[in-house]
Design a protein around this motif. Structure first.
Motif, PDB file in Angstrom:
ATOM      1  N   THR A 155       0.935  -1.230  -0.009  1.00 46.93           N
ATOM      2  CA  THR A 155      -0.160  -0.019  -0.006  1.00 46.93           C
ATOM      3  C   THR A 155       0.896   1.309   0.067  1.00 46.93           C
ATOM      4  OG1 THR A 155      -0.114  -0.033   2.428  1.00 46.93           O
ATOM      5  CG2 THR A 155      -1.866  -1.074   1.277  1.00 46.93           C
ATOM      6  N   SER A 156       0.016   2.409  -0.441  1.00 42.74           N
ATOM      7  CA  SER A 156       1.049   3.587  -0.595  1.00 42.74           C
ATOM      8  C   SER A 156       1.158   4.200   0.865  1.00 42.74           C
ATOM      9  CB  SER A 156       0.381   4.514  -1.545  1.00 42.74           C
ATOM     10  OG  SER A 156       0.639   4.262  -2.726  1.00 42.74           O
ATOM     11  N   GLU A 157       2.494   4.739   1.197  1.00 42.77           N
ATOM     12  CA  GLU A 157       2.699   5.354   2.468  1.00 42.77           C
ATOM     13  C   GLU A 157       3.534   6.307   2.551  1.00 42.77           C
ATOM     14  OE1 GLU A 157       4.229   3.794   6.791  1.00 42.77           O
ATOM     15  OE2 GLU A 157       2.688   2.555   5.890  1.00 42.77           O
ATOM     16  N   ILE A 158       3.202   7.463   1.991  1.00 43.14           N
ATOM     17  CA  ILE A 158       4.251   8.667   1.521  1.00 43.14           C
ATOM     18  C   ILE A 158       4.891   8.975   3.077  1.00 43.14           C
ATOM     19  CG2 ILE A 158       2.656  10.159   1.475  1.00 43.14           C
ATOM     20  CD1 ILE A 158       5.645   9.914  -0.915  1.00 43.14           C
ATOM     21  N   VAL A 159       3.925   9.054   4.117  1.00 40.32           N
ATOM     22  CA  VAL A 159       4.702   9.601   5.184  1.00 40.32           C
ATOM     23  C   VAL A 159       5.810   8.699   5.705  1.00 40.32           C
ATOM     24  CG1 VAL A 159       4.354   9.779   7.762  1.00 40.32           C
ATOM     25  CG2 VAL A 159       2.529  10.356   6.170  1.00 40.32           C
TER      26      VAL A 159
END
Length: 285
Positions: A155-159
């Motif tokens: 999943t995306s997790e730019i943080v």
């Protein structure tokens, strides 16, 4: 020039004048070998710059003044997660648009001999590529992004990638974040505060194709984050459709205010053909 940079050039072009230039973006100052003029020597000047022949002719000590160059140390922070497998409004896969955005930044960097590096990843972790100059380096960097984002990604997790930058990069950089539109959260606010005190931030957001369109002739959408289907406008009906659009307007306004308050310059990009407009807009903001 490699295939990634050539593809970016086909959308962005070759004219990089005025884009990401100016004092606030210039993080590394040096001088070229191009002589500008001569001026009287003053205490503190480098004695190696004294032009002894010109000094002998003029009867006073003259020193060379070179053309000043302003270089950037750029770090691309890229999302390779599942959100980037969705479609942009242009109909392109968002990771393809993101690669072209970063290719355009690479073209700008090549014209100024900027150093470029990258941090990229998803919820499973982050990887880093150190800052270097050269066309080969940038092409290799884009290929690594392409390969990583084309895999069975998390999943995306730019943080997570931004927190990695906080830990790993302490010297001042121009951070250019390339992802979809982030969710406003306290975790994001905290990491932006930490980064803002040390770096210059630009966020280039690849927008989503609308999840729900009109009420006629439309198929169900697909949520890449959850794996679920989104009912079409006909199934939802005008009332729910209008509520969705109002919620989207509120979300966009809230995100704009959040990024502005946190000192982040940003631009939304709807597709590869929109890259030049997006970069020009963020350069002028």
């Amino acid at each position: 020039m490699g295939r990634h940079l050539n593809l970016a050039k086909s959308y962005f072009g070759t004219d990089t004048r005025g884009i990401l230039e100016g004092g606030r973006y210039a993080l590394l100052h040096s001088r070229s070998l191009e002589l500008d003029d001569l001026r009287p020597y003053v205490a503190g000047d480098d004695v190696r710059d004294i032009d002894w022949r010109a000094s002998a002719r003029s009867g006073s000590v003259l020193t060379k003044r070179f053309v000043s160059e302003k270089h950037h140390k750029i770090l691309l922070v890229a999302d390779t997660g599942r959100n980037m497998t969705a479609l942009a409004p242009s109909g392109e896969v968002k990771r393809v648009v993101a690669a072209n955005v970063m290719g355009a930044v690479g073209l700008i960097a090549l014209g100024r001999s900027d150093e470029v590096g990258m941090v990229y990843g998803d919820s499973t972790g982050s990887a880093t590529i150190r800052n270097r100059r050269s066309e080969t380096h940038i092409e290799s960097m884009l290929e690594r992004f392409h390969s990583r984002s084309a895999e069975d990604v998390g999943t995306s997790e730019i943080v997570g990638q931004l927190n990695y930058v906080v830990r790993a990069h302490r010297r001042r950089l121009l951070l250019i974040i390339v992802s979809d539109e982030p969710d406003v959260s306290s975790d994001l606010e905290e990491v932006l505060k930490q980064l803002q005190g040390r770096h210059d931030l630009i966020w280039l957001m690849i927008t989503d194709m609308p999840a729900v369109g009109g009420v006629d002739g439309e198929q169900d959408g697909y949520d890449v984050a959850t794996g679920g289907f989104v009912p079409n406008g006909y199934a939802l009906g005008p009332r729910v459709l209008n509520a969705y659009r109002a919620a989207e307007q509120h979300r966009v306004a809230q995100l704009d205010e959040f990024l502005s308050v946190n000192g982040v310059r940003f631009s939304r990009i709807d597709g590869s053909a929109d890259i030049r407009r997006g970069l020009v807009a963020v350069s002028e903001s």
